[in-house]
Design an enzyme around this catalytic site. Structure first.
Site, short mmCIF file in Angstrom:
data_model
loop_
_atom_site.label_atom_id
_atom_site.label_comp_id
_atom_site.label_asym_id
_atom_site.label_seq_id
_atom_site.Cartn_x
_atom_site.Cartn_y
_atom_site.Cartn_z
N CYS A 76 8.15 -12.43 3.30
CA CYS A 76 8.15 -11.19 4.07
C CYS A 76 6.90 -11.18 4.94
CB CYS A 76 8.12 -9.98 3.14
SG CYS A 76 7.90 -8.42 4.01
N GLY B 128 0.39 0.38 -5.10
CA GLY B 128 -0.87 -0.36 -4.99
C GLY B 128 -1.78 0.03 -6.12
N CYS C 160 14.01 -11.35 4.05
CA CYS C 160 13.65 -12.18 2.89
C CYS C 160 14.89 -12.78 2.23
CB CYS C 160 12.81 -11.40 1.88
SG CYS C 160 13.44 -9.77 1.51
N CYS D 254 16.14 -4.23 7.59
CA CYS D 254 15.62 -5.59 7.58
C CYS D 254 16.12 -6.25 6.29
CB CYS D 254 14.09 -5.58 7.60
SG CYS D 254 13.38 -7.22 7.38
N CYS E 292 0.77 -1.23 0.00
CA CYS E 292 0.00 0.00 0.00
C CYS E 292 0.80 1.29 0.00
CB CYS E 292 -0.88 0.06 1.24
SG CYS E 292 -1.83 -1.40 1.51
N TYR F 283 13.67 -2.01 -4.91
CA TYR F 283 12.62 -2.10 -5.93
C TYR F 283 11.39 -1.22 -5.69
CZ TYR F 283 8.68 -4.06 -8.51
OH TYR F 283 7.57 -4.20 -9.29
N SER G 269 12.25 -0.77 -13.44
CA SER G 269 12.74 -0.78 -12.07
C SER G 269 14.25 -0.90 -11.95
CB SER G 269 12.05 -1.89 -11.28
OG SER G 269 12.23 -3.12 -11.93
N ASN H 94 -0.16 1.12 5.85
CA ASN H 94 0.80 0.44 4.97
C ASN H 94 1.67 -0.45 5.85
OD1 ASN H 94 3.82 1.45 3.23
ND2 ASN H 94 2.59 -0.36 2.93
N GLY H 95 1.72 -1.73 5.52
CA GLY H 95 2.51 -2.65 6.33
C GLY H 95 1.73 -3.91 6.61
N ASP I 24 18.96 -6.67 -13.46
CA ASP I 24 17.60 -6.62 -12.90
C ASP I 24 17.71 -6.41 -11.39
OD1 ASP I 24 14.87 -6.63 -12.84
OD2 ASP I 24 14.61 -8.68 -13.57
N ASP I 25 16.60 -5.96 -10.78
CA ASP I 25 16.67 -5.66 -9.34
C ASP I 25 16.47 -6.87 -8.47
OD1 ASP I 25 13.60 -5.71 -8.84
OD2 ASP I 25 13.90 -4.42 -10.56
#
Ligand code: SF4
Length: 501
Positions: free
Chosen positions: A424, A44, A481, A478, A18, A273, A320, A127-128, A387-388
């Site tokens: 994630c 989003g 992932c 963080c 979001c 990203y 991206s 958002n989260g 690529d990212d």
């Protein structure tokens, strides 16, 4: 819509849940929120909503007005007179959402959520991802609470409504202190705009000023579109209250959520990203960090043609990886290589949501519907694709096939993130671990390279990734992932379900 793609044309990328926006102190609150959401469309694309607060006259109470629907921002707010006749008010919050599986067809899940309770009107946009929401939800349901949505955000409203605290700000504080995980929240009340960010500060949230009004947004691109000035970020573990006195004094009220100290662990994927390169997040320019990712990748995984007389070209996967690719080329040339940045892949920007799937043989190579190659650029060249990230690997493999059809001499793949191995739990939607190519290959990079069919492959290491992102003392990122090290514990039920999925 297929889970592997979204309406912006991004295929096989993790989804951000979001974008939020809030504004206080202007009669154009709704229209400006629309612009703020438009600038954050990339966060989003499946639904959008705005709630405005119209102050009452004399004894009349403040009225809330709501408009939300499925679709892109441009589609959702098309109705004539919407901003002048419906979404009246001097304060507003807005939200763009990406829906998770199973919840896509329920309009009730589109935020902001607005209710009337004993303390007046209240609306929230988030958002989260709350990591303990299932536990709280179960407890509330056991006590008789009826939920109208499947969203984790709704628990915040119920916690506020059930609080026994006298003052509304204390009710809000108590509710926010009870939730865990990742949240950048905007709350609209009859008299204030409130913004809050979890103690780890996973997701970005910035404060800006627009004349006398205050604005809050996930990304600063929302400020640029309306010429608002960036003031600062909402700090991890902070609640910011913006009301009439803020407009008069030009300052906001700052509170701590509770006594727990902040423990910043910003989502590093925002730099890789999610965020736009023209945004400033966590206090830093995304463009700068993304270039550095490309530079560090070039240093760690250089490409030199086997035959020195061959031409080395580096191409981006639009859009991206554009910025990181420039960093890769710059550093290659600085460190003895001779690379040329080329536009070898062209992305179609006009593939819409209702795109009719082409005939079978084309469908099998799905990237063809989004990308085409410039053959003259790739033929007989040594090509580096930057690529990212690689998620499932299917798209990257098809992309490599597409590039190979143009007749290059060698194809090398470089990725400005480490291999994605784990899910994630803090607001990004990855496919299940068994679908992640790096997880499937047990982290064996060479094996991933063979799956993709490239001459070589190179990922950025976690160390180089961290070295690319600036940080103040006490700040961390963080990387769960990639590393599996989750800085905030996950609700046992969520953890079990998602890790085993
Ligand atoms: S797990 Fe990955 S995507 Fe999620 S917050 Fe951490 S770094 Fe970001």
């Amino acid at each position: 819509m297929n889970h592997e793609e979204d309406s912006t044309g991004a295929i096989d990328k993790p989804r951000c849940h979001c974008a939020v926006f809030g504004i206080f102190g202007t009669p154009e609150a709704a229209q400006l929120t629309y612009y703020g959401l438009m600038a954050q469309q990339h966060r989003g694309q499946e639904g959008s909503g705005i709630v405005t607060a119209e102050p009452g006259n004399g004894a009349a109470k403040t009225r809330f007005h709501v408009h939300k629907d499925f679709g892109l921002v441009d589609d959702v707010y098309r109705r004539e007179g919407l901003f002048t006749e419906v979404l009246r008010g001097t304060a507003a919050i807005g939200h763009n959402r990406y829906s998770t599986a199973g919840a896509a067809d329920n309009k009730a899940n589109i935020q902001p959520f607005a209710v009337m309770y004993k303390g007046g009107n209240i609306a929230v946009a988030h958002n989260g991802n709350l990591t303990n929401f299932r536990t709280i939800r179960r407890e509330l349901q056991d006590q008789g609470t009826i939920f109208q949505t499947t969203s984790d955000t709704e628990v915040i409203l119920h916690l506020i409504a059930r609080s026994r605290r006298e003052r509304q700000i204390d009710q809000i504080r108590e509710a926010i202190a009870a939730v865990r995980g990742a949240f950048s929240i905007v709350i609209l009340t009859d008299t204030a705009l409130i913004a809050a960010r979890d103690h780890a500060g996973f997701r970005p949230l910035a404060i800006g000023k627009l004349g006398g009004a205050f604005v809050v947004a996930s990304e600063t691109v929302a400020f640029d579109i309306m010429d608002a000035e960036y003031v600062r970020d909402v700090a991890p573990g902070e609640i910011v209250v913006i009301d009439r006195s803020s407009v008069e004094s030009g300052t906001v009220t700052s509170l701590r959520i509770d006594e727990r100290p902040a423990s910043p662990h910003h989502c590093i994927f925002e730099y890789i990203y999610f965020s736009r390169p023209d945004s400033r997040i966590f206090g830093h320019s995304v463009d700068k960090v993304r270039r550095k990712l490309g530079k560090n990748l070039a240093r760690a995984h250089p490409v030199r043609p086997r035959d020195p007389s061959d031409k080395l070209i580096v191409i981006n996967v639009p859009d991206s990886s554009n910025t990181a690719t420039m960093g890769y080329v710059q550093e290659t040339n600085k460190t003895g290589g001779k690379a040329k940045l080329e536009i070898g892949l062209i992305r179609s920007h006009y593939i819409g949501r209702t795109f009719i799937q082409p005939r079978q043989e084309v469908r099998e190579n799905k990237v063809k519907t989004k990308f085409n190659t410039v053959r003259g650029v790739l033929k007989d060249r040594v090509v580096v694709i930057v690529d990212d990230s690689i998620v499932r690997g299917t798209t990257s493999r098809q992309l490599v096939q597409l590039v190979k059809q143009a007749g290059p001499k060698e194809v090398h793949f470089r990725v400005t993130s480490p291999p994605i191995m784990y899910p994630c739990h803090y607001g990004m939607d990855f496919p299940t671990p068994s679908e992640l190519v790096a997880n499937r290959c047990g982290g064996d990079i060479e094996k991933i390279g063979s799956e993709l069919g490239v001459d070589s492959i190179g990922y950025l290491s976690i160390e180089d990734l961290l070295a690319s992102a600036p940080r103040e003392e006490g700040e961390n990122y963080c990387t769960a992932c990639f590393s599996g090290r989750y800085p905030v514990p996950i609700d046992a039920t969520v953890s079990k379900e998602e890790h085993e999925a």
